[in-house]
Motif scaffolding. Sequence first.
Motif, PDB file in Angstrom:
ATOM      1  N   ASP A 107      44.248 -17.101 -22.920  1.00  0.00           N
ATOM      2  CA  ASP A 107      43.700 -18.294 -23.671  1.00  0.00           C
ATOM      3  C   ASP A 107      43.477 -19.485 -22.629  1.00  0.00           C
ATOM      4  N   SER A 108      43.206 -19.306 -21.259  1.00  0.00           N
ATOM      5  CA  SER A 108      43.252 -20.566 -20.419  1.00  0.00           C
ATOM      6  C   SER A 108      41.497 -20.818 -20.896  1.00  0.00           C
ATOM      7  N   ALA A 109      41.544 -22.214 -20.504  1.00  0.00           N
ATOM      8  CA  ALA A 109      39.975 -22.905 -20.663  1.00  0.00           C
ATOM      9  C   ALA A 109      39.612 -23.798 -19.636  1.00  0.00           C
ATOM     10  N   VAL A 110      38.341 -24.174 -19.428  1.00  0.00           N
ATOM     11  CA  VAL A 110      37.684 -25.031 -18.906  1.00  0.00           C
ATOM     12  C   VAL A 110      37.267 -26.015 -19.787  1.00  0.00           C
ATOM     13  N   HIS A 111      37.499 -27.478 -19.361  1.00  0.00           N
ATOM     14  CA  HIS A 111      37.054 -28.716 -20.295  1.00  0.00           C
ATOM     15  C   HIS A 111      36.107 -29.747 -19.244  1.00  0.00           C
ATOM     16  N   VAL A 112      35.367 -30.086 -19.740  1.00  0.00           N
ATOM     17  CA  VAL A 112      34.826 -31.369 -19.128  1.00  0.00           C
ATOM     18  C   VAL A 112      34.896 -32.670 -20.003  1.00  0.00           C
ATOM     19  N   VAL A 113      35.439 -33.775 -19.168  1.00  0.00           N
ATOM     20  CA  VAL A 113      35.824 -35.016 -19.954  1.00  0.00           C
ATOM     21  C   VAL A 113      34.499 -36.169 -19.266  1.00  0.00           C
ATOM     22  N   ASP A 114      33.812 -36.779 -20.315  1.00  0.00           N
ATOM     23  CA  ASP A 114      32.869 -37.851 -19.853  1.00  0.00           C
ATOM     24  C   ASP A 114      33.865 -38.826 -19.290  1.00  0.00           C
ATOM     25  N   LEU A 115      33.967 -39.579 -18.262  1.00  0.00           N
ATOM     26  CA  LEU A 115      34.807 -40.473 -18.123  1.00  0.00           C
ATOM     27  C   LEU A 115      34.215 -42.064 -18.674  1.00  0.00           C
ATOM     28  N   SER A 116      33.272 -41.976 -19.094  1.00  0.00           N
ATOM     29  CA  SER A 116      32.654 -43.335 -19.627  1.00  0.00           C
ATOM     30  C   SER A 116      33.121 -43.341 -20.903  1.00  0.00           C
ATOM     31  N   THR A 117      32.720 -42.213 -21.815  1.00  0.00           N
ATOM     32  CA  THR A 117      33.254 -42.210 -23.208  1.00  0.00           C
ATOM     33  C   THR A 117      34.242 -41.545 -23.534  1.00  0.00           C
ATOM     34  N   ARG A 118      34.989 -40.882 -22.695  1.00  0.00           N
ATOM     35  CA  ARG A 118      36.229 -40.276 -22.865  1.00  0.00           C
ATOM     36  C   ARG A 118      36.120 -38.809 -23.727  1.00  0.00           C
ATOM     37  N   GLU A 119      34.678 -38.643 -24.001  1.00  0.00           N
ATOM     38  CA  GLU A 119      34.469 -37.342 -24.929  1.00  0.00           C
ATOM     39  C   GLU A 119      34.743 -36.115 -24.148  1.00  0.00           C
ATOM     40  N   THR A 120      35.466 -35.182 -24.647  1.00  0.00           N
ATOM     41  CA  THR A 120      35.909 -33.740 -24.166  1.00  0.00           C
ATOM     42  C   THR A 120      35.203 -32.514 -24.659  1.00  0.00           C
ATOM     43  N   ARG A 121      34.671 -31.806 -23.752  1.00  0.00           N
ATOM     44  CA  ARG A 121      33.884 -30.781 -24.338  1.00  0.00           C
ATOM     45  C   ARG A 121      34.542 -29.612 -23.679  1.00  0.00           C
ATOM     46  N   GLU A 122      34.800 -28.309 -24.412  1.00  0.00           N
ATOM     47  CA  GLU A 122      35.426 -27.000 -23.840  1.00  0.00           C
ATOM     48  C   GLU A 122      34.152 -26.606 -23.553  1.00  0.00           C
ATOM     49  N   ILE A 123      34.141 -26.160 -22.195  1.00  0.00           N
ATOM     50  CA  ILE A 123      32.962 -25.132 -21.542  1.00  0.00           C
ATOM     51  C   ILE A 123      33.144 -23.700 -21.685  1.00  0.00           C
ATOM     52  N   CYS A 124      34.465 -23.143 -21.517  1.00  0.00           N
ATOM     53  CA  CYS A 124      34.597 -21.737 -21.568  1.00  0.00           C
ATOM     54  C   CYS A 124      36.054 -21.405 -21.535  1.00  0.00           C
ATOM     55  N   ARG A 125      36.363 -20.422 -22.156  1.00  0.00           N
ATOM     56  CA  ARG A 125      37.588 -19.860 -21.985  1.00  0.00           C
ATOM     57  C   ARG A 125      37.461 -18.844 -20.879  1.00  0.00           C
ATOM     58  N   THR A 126      38.494 -18.711 -20.049  1.00  0.00           N
ATOM     59  CA  THR A 126      38.484 -17.933 -18.875  1.00  0.00           C
ATOM     60  C   THR A 126      39.056 -16.586 -18.787  1.00  0.00           C
ATOM     61  N   PRO A 127      38.784 -15.678 -17.936  1.00  0.00           N
ATOM     62  CA  PRO A 127      39.826 -14.577 -17.653  1.00  0.00           C
ATOM     63  C   PRO A 127      41.163 -15.091 -17.228  1.00  0.00           C
ATOM     64  N   ALA A 128      41.853 -14.088 -16.980  1.00  0.00           N
ATOM     65  CA  ALA A 128      43.446 -14.112 -16.622  1.00  0.00           C
ATOM     66  C   ALA A 128      43.566 -14.995 -15.352  1.00  0.00           C
ATOM     67  N   SER A 129      44.494 -15.647 -15.357  1.00  0.00           N
ATOM     68  CA  SER A 129      45.102 -16.432 -14.115  1.00  0.00           C
ATOM     69  C   SER A 129      43.969 -17.167 -13.293  1.00  0.00           C
ATOM     70  N   PRO A 130      43.053 -18.051 -14.028  1.00  0.00           N
ATOM     71  CA  PRO A 130      42.322 -18.890 -13.479  1.00  0.00           C
ATOM     72  C   PRO A 130      42.937 -19.992 -12.113  1.00  0.00           C
ATOM     73  N   SER A 131      42.307 -20.101 -11.102  1.00  0.00           N
ATOM     74  CA  SER A 131      42.574 -21.299 -10.332  1.00  0.00           C
ATOM     75  C   SER A 131      41.550 -21.740  -9.493  1.00  0.00           C
ATOM     76  N   GLY A 132      41.729 -22.875  -8.704  1.00  0.00           N
ATOM     77  CA  GLY A 132      40.778 -23.304  -7.729  1.00  0.00           C
ATOM     78  C   GLY A 132      39.483 -23.833  -8.260  1.00  0.00           C
ATOM     79  N   LEU A 133      39.814 -24.721  -9.569  1.00  0.00           N
ATOM     80  CA  LEU A 133      38.577 -25.328 -10.246  1.00  0.00           C
ATOM     81  C   LEU A 133      37.746 -26.025  -9.370  1.00  0.00           C
TER      82      LEU A 133
END
Length: 629
Positions: free
Chosen positions: A207-233
């Motif tokens: 259940d690891s996930a990637v999110h993106v935050v808009d720094l001007s509005t602070r809005e957060t979106r989930e982009i994807c759930r990842t395969p196991a043991s993600p790193s190196g974003l």
Amino acid sequence: MPELTAELIVDGKVPRRPVISPDGCWVVYTVHPLSKADEHPVAALWLAATDGGAPPRQLTAGTALDIAPRWAPDSAAVYFLSDRAERGTPQLHRIRLDGGEAEPLTAWKGGISDHLPLADPGVVALVAADEPTEEDERRERERDDARVYGERVRYARVRLLSLADKQIAAPIGPSERHVVELAQRPGGGPLALLSWPDTELDACFVDSAVHVVDLSTRETREICRTPASPSGLTWWRSGDDWRLAFLATTPPGPVGGEAVFSVDEPGQPDNLSAGMPMCPISLAAPASGGLLALFAHGLDSALHRIDTRTELSTMDGFADALTVSSSGAVVAALRSTSYAPVDVHSGPPEGPLTPLSHTRPELREITWGRQERLAYKASDGLELDGLLVLPPGKTRADGPFPLVTILHGGPYDRDADKLSVHWAPSGQWFATGGCAVFLANPRGGAGHGHEFAASVAGAVGVDDWTDILAGIDLLVAEGVADPQRLGFAGWSQGGFMAAWAVGQTDRFRAAVMGAGISDWGQMVAAGELATYDGTLGGSAGWEGVGPHRHDRLSPISHAAKVTTPVLILHGELDPNVPLAQGEYFHRALRALGVEHEYVVYPREKHSIAERAHQLDVLRRSRDWFTRWL
């Protein structure tokens, strides 16, 4: 010529985490002593010119743990974490290249776990858990501190630090997730976060996930759930579009080869390295476009532009920790070859890379044992590789030699064609003692693609074991190894295989089991990588009344057949392979009357860190083979 000694090994230093400045002129990196002198480790920041035009210089004193360097956008300063104010509690600091002392920027209770200077020169993103509340402090003071799973979880969360007034804003991003990495899109774009569902290390497999935050509005979106043991974003540009990339285990996981994944909008990430007969180990992306991936490829390394599947350069031996300038004209990485220790190298992506650092000058005059590449086939025809290290001054014609086989950890690791000198069982150390050494790379390791690595899921000690035997048999047949003087050693997964080996055959005259697994069921119960270990062993124990798959694959189940003398070494506080694993094997051998020695290192975790303990590991393990071989 000086001889390699235990002191030369443990008193050395090693460079880590090089980072190129945005303008491509400099590389900052950390230098860590290999052994720890007291309770807290130390490290220093060093700076080198990427063109090699000036010798490297030390930026910080190295009297505290100075780590995680990152560049200011204008390449004029370096931000880093240091525990100089309170040992064990890292805070953000900044040091300018034009001189002066490092400036402390935070005093956050509990410390900062990560940071990222943003394109806005007045803001730094921080990753830190919430500071303890008055209630938290009361509970600790009054020992009213019962831990209830899922309650009072101290997630690491993202906060923005204003450099003008050193104020830290309220958290942004997901509130009930544990943030482990962050990356900003070049040019001042949004902030990407990599998160786990909770703070336990095992959470990286589920259940690891990637999110993106808009720094001007602070809005957060989930982009994807990842395969196991993600790193190196990593953000990277494809034409006019921006995408996110990361490394993770190829599905279904969690055991298997890593792959490069990329995603540009909410949905399933694409596997950019699918089918490649090698394994990515590091990502980097220039602002100018494209995505670079450094690969483990057999005994060597290769740099690819992965979005176009273009090979840019190949490198003999080991390479890791890729970093690239904004223009893409310069890269840097850590490298080691057969007789050269790990150092920072730099150059164009097309190569060659030249050394910038010279961290271990004391090793330059050592006469090393000759290191040879091995290529052979497993019993089922699978192509394998490994390394042979001969005693210094000796050739194959001087054999047969006593042979010590060493297996690396992981099992998702490898012995690349690099200098084999370490406090744990290593090639040159045993070779200096008069043994030939076989560094085996059986299936399950890195460097040969996903299927090669995934084949040990629920099958550790099966085909990987016969892969090792095939290499030993080859060296016996070629007259290199004396079949009456064989030994086996390893740490972690290598320690498992040492314990497994002596329960499968009486061919070995001695073995060293370092932080090794004796029971896969106990690993699921108490290890910090329960999901991974349960997949390796094939079962967890809660499937019903046994026998279970992991029983058949656990060395403890075969202990009654052991006749080989075994040296068991283990750190007392090891969270990865808990001490009970070594204790269990010791109790079995004691009950069965098998010759063995059991050594526990107080205060030590999975890797032995204290100088006296590292010296003991080196001397005791080599003396063990001298005694029995």
